[in-house]
Design a protein around this motif. Structure first.
Motif, PDB file in Angstrom:
ATOM      1  N   CYS A   5       6.308  11.593   3.385  1.00 57.56           N
ATOM      2  CA  CYS A   5       5.715  10.306   3.758  1.00 57.56           C
ATOM      3  C   CYS A   5       4.281  10.188   3.259  1.00 57.56           C
ATOM      4  O   CYS A   5       3.818   9.105   2.898  1.00 57.56           O
ATOM      5  N   MET A   6       3.579  11.322   3.230  1.00 56.04           N
ATOM      6  CA  MET A   6       2.185  11.305   2.809  1.00 56.04           C
ATOM      7  C   MET A   6       2.016  11.067   1.318  1.00 56.04           C
ATOM      8  O   MET A   6       0.908  10.811   0.848  1.00 56.04           O
ATOM      9  N   ALA A   7       3.096  11.159   0.566  1.00 58.38           N
ATOM     10  CA  ALA A   7       2.999  10.898  -0.872  1.00 58.38           C
ATOM     11  C   ALA A   7       2.465   9.502  -1.142  1.00 58.38           C
ATOM     12  O   ALA A   7       1.836   9.250  -2.168  1.00 58.38           O
ATOM     13  N   THR A   8       2.679   8.586  -0.190  1.00 52.67           N
ATOM     14  CA  THR A   8       2.176   7.225  -0.359  1.00 52.67           C
ATOM     15  C   THR A   8       0.651   7.161  -0.279  1.00 52.67           C
ATOM     16  O   THR A   8       0.044   6.223  -0.763  1.00 52.67           O
ATOM     17  N   TYR A   9       0.040   8.172   0.354  1.00 51.71           N
ATOM     18  CA  TYR A   9      -1.425   8.212   0.414  1.00 51.71           C
ATOM     19  C   TYR A   9      -2.025   8.393  -0.977  1.00 51.71           C
ATOM     20  O   TYR A   9      -3.107   7.909  -1.270  1.00 51.71           O
ATOM     21  N   ILE A  29      11.769   8.978  -4.620  1.00 51.84           N
ATOM     22  CA  ILE A  29      11.215  10.156  -3.947  1.00 51.84           C
ATOM     23  C   ILE A  29      10.305   9.764  -2.781  1.00 51.84           C
ATOM     24  O   ILE A  29      10.354  10.364  -1.703  1.00 51.84           O
ATOM     25  N   VAL A  30       9.482   8.736  -2.997  1.00 48.15           N
ATOM     26  CA  VAL A  30       8.475   8.391  -1.989  1.00 48.15           C
ATOM     27  C   VAL A  30       9.023   7.461  -0.913  1.00 48.15           C
ATOM     28  O   VAL A  30       8.720   7.620   0.275  1.00 48.15           O
ATOM     29  N   GLN A  31       9.834   6.478  -1.307  1.00 51.64           N
ATOM     30  CA  GLN A  31      10.273   5.463  -0.354  1.00 51.64           C
ATOM     31  C   GLN A  31      11.645   5.744   0.258  1.00 51.64           C
ATOM     32  O   GLN A  31      11.888   5.382   1.413  1.00 51.64           O
ATOM     33  N   ILE A  32      12.539   6.348  -0.502  1.00 47.81           N
ATOM     34  CA  ILE A  32      13.914   6.527  -0.022  1.00 47.81           C
ATOM     35  C   ILE A  32      14.158   7.920   0.551  1.00 47.81           C
ATOM     36  O   ILE A  32      14.702   8.057   1.655  1.00 47.81           O
TER      37      ILE A  32
END
Length: 305
Positions: free
Chosen positions: A239-243, A270-273
């Motif tokens: 989830c933190m990949a969005t940071y 990878i980030v959203q799904i």
């Protein structure tokens, strides 16, 4: 926790051939339907058995599942829109983005609450029933939504005060930065996310090491709780990949300059799904009690409807 990457692939969607665009949309929709089916089975299993809906641990879990279902559905809708309609009304886009932001920011807070519940169950077993009641669990879920709403709605209020009314009747490509522009919003977002990071990581690391210490001398349940916290850490990392979305996208574009749209598509998956598919593994498969009941619905031994 940034929805700016929700449909980033669509920004350059016109660069894809028709067949590639169709393939990407089919893949995304298929993954979304698969996740939704599994999560719907989890929700149905939860609602049909008192052993689950009277247990605070499973209540927090099913809240995470519902939250992830909404998030996946919204990101897929935005993804498909980015390849088909392309531009939509700002007001409509605001609704999509706000809902997506609510559910995105809910996830790490929910994970921290689940970690805290594991800690209480393992390290304070005699007080678990007293502390973790159904009423307090529902109040905690309400607090999660209140926190994220206060964080996200400020973007809308800032935009309402800084943008002319005509802006909300215009057509834009639906991204967070296009409907909530402005340096003040970005600065506020960075501060908010930093606070969230400290709270969530502090909670998860503290609970993990306390459970780890307990697991050395305690029961098998303590060791299982420790492994569950590790899965929470893995999901939180995803989830933190969005940071670090901008930096990650820059790296992908440097590594694969000739396959930009494919790199962005992989990033979206990878980030959203992917983070939204971890929840069923944590309880739906690992938890013996849930798995026993889930099999009846997942393989259509009993009807989900």
């Amino acid at each position: 926790m940034d929805v700016s990457s929700v449909n980033t692939t669509g920004i350059v969607g016109y660069a894809d051939s028709f067949s590639k665009a169709v393939t990407k949309n089919v893949i995304v929709v298929f993954i979304g339907i698969s996740i939704t089916y599994i999560n719907a089975s989890l929700i149905h299993t939860f609602s049909k058995h008192q052993i689950f809906y009277t247990n605070p641990r499973y209540i927090l879990f099913i809240h995470l599942v519902i939250n992830d279902m909404i998030q996946v559905s919204l990101t897929i809708i935005l993804f498909v829109i980015s390849y088909t309609i392309y531009r939509i009304n700002v007001s409509v886009c605001c609704v999509f983005i706000l809902l997506a932001l609510f559910t995105t920011e809910n996830t790490p807070l929910n994970l921290a609450c689940m970690a805290a519940e594991c800690y209480i169950a393992v390290c304070m077993p005699l007080r678990h029933v007293e502390i973790c009641t159904i009423k307090r669990t529902l109040m905690l879920i309400g607090l999660i939504w209140t926190t994220t709403m206060l964080s996200v709605m400020s973007d809308l209020f800032i935009t309402l005060t800084t943008q002319p009314l005509d802006f909300f009747h215009s057509q834009v490509f639906c991204l967070r930065q296009t409907v909530f522009p402005g340096p003040l919003i970005i600065k506020k977002r960075d501060i908010t996310y930093s606070v969230f990071l400290v709270i969530v990581w502090g909670t998860i690391l503290y609970t993990y090491f306390r459970i780890l210490f307990t697991a050395k001398t305690a029961s098998k349940d303590a060791k299982k709780a420790r492994n569950t916290i590790l899965l929470h850490v893995f999901q939180l990392l995803l989830c933190m990949a969005t940071y670090v979305a901008p930096q990650l996208l820059d790296i992908l574009q440097q590594w694969f300059p000739k396959n930009r749209t494919d790199s962005l598509f992989a990033y979206y998956i990878i980030v959203q799904i992917l983070p939204r598919s971890v929840s069923p593994i944590i309880y739906g498969i690992r938890d013996n009690t849930f798995r026993k009941y889930l099999k009846r619905y997942l393989f259509c031994k009993d009807s989900i409807l």
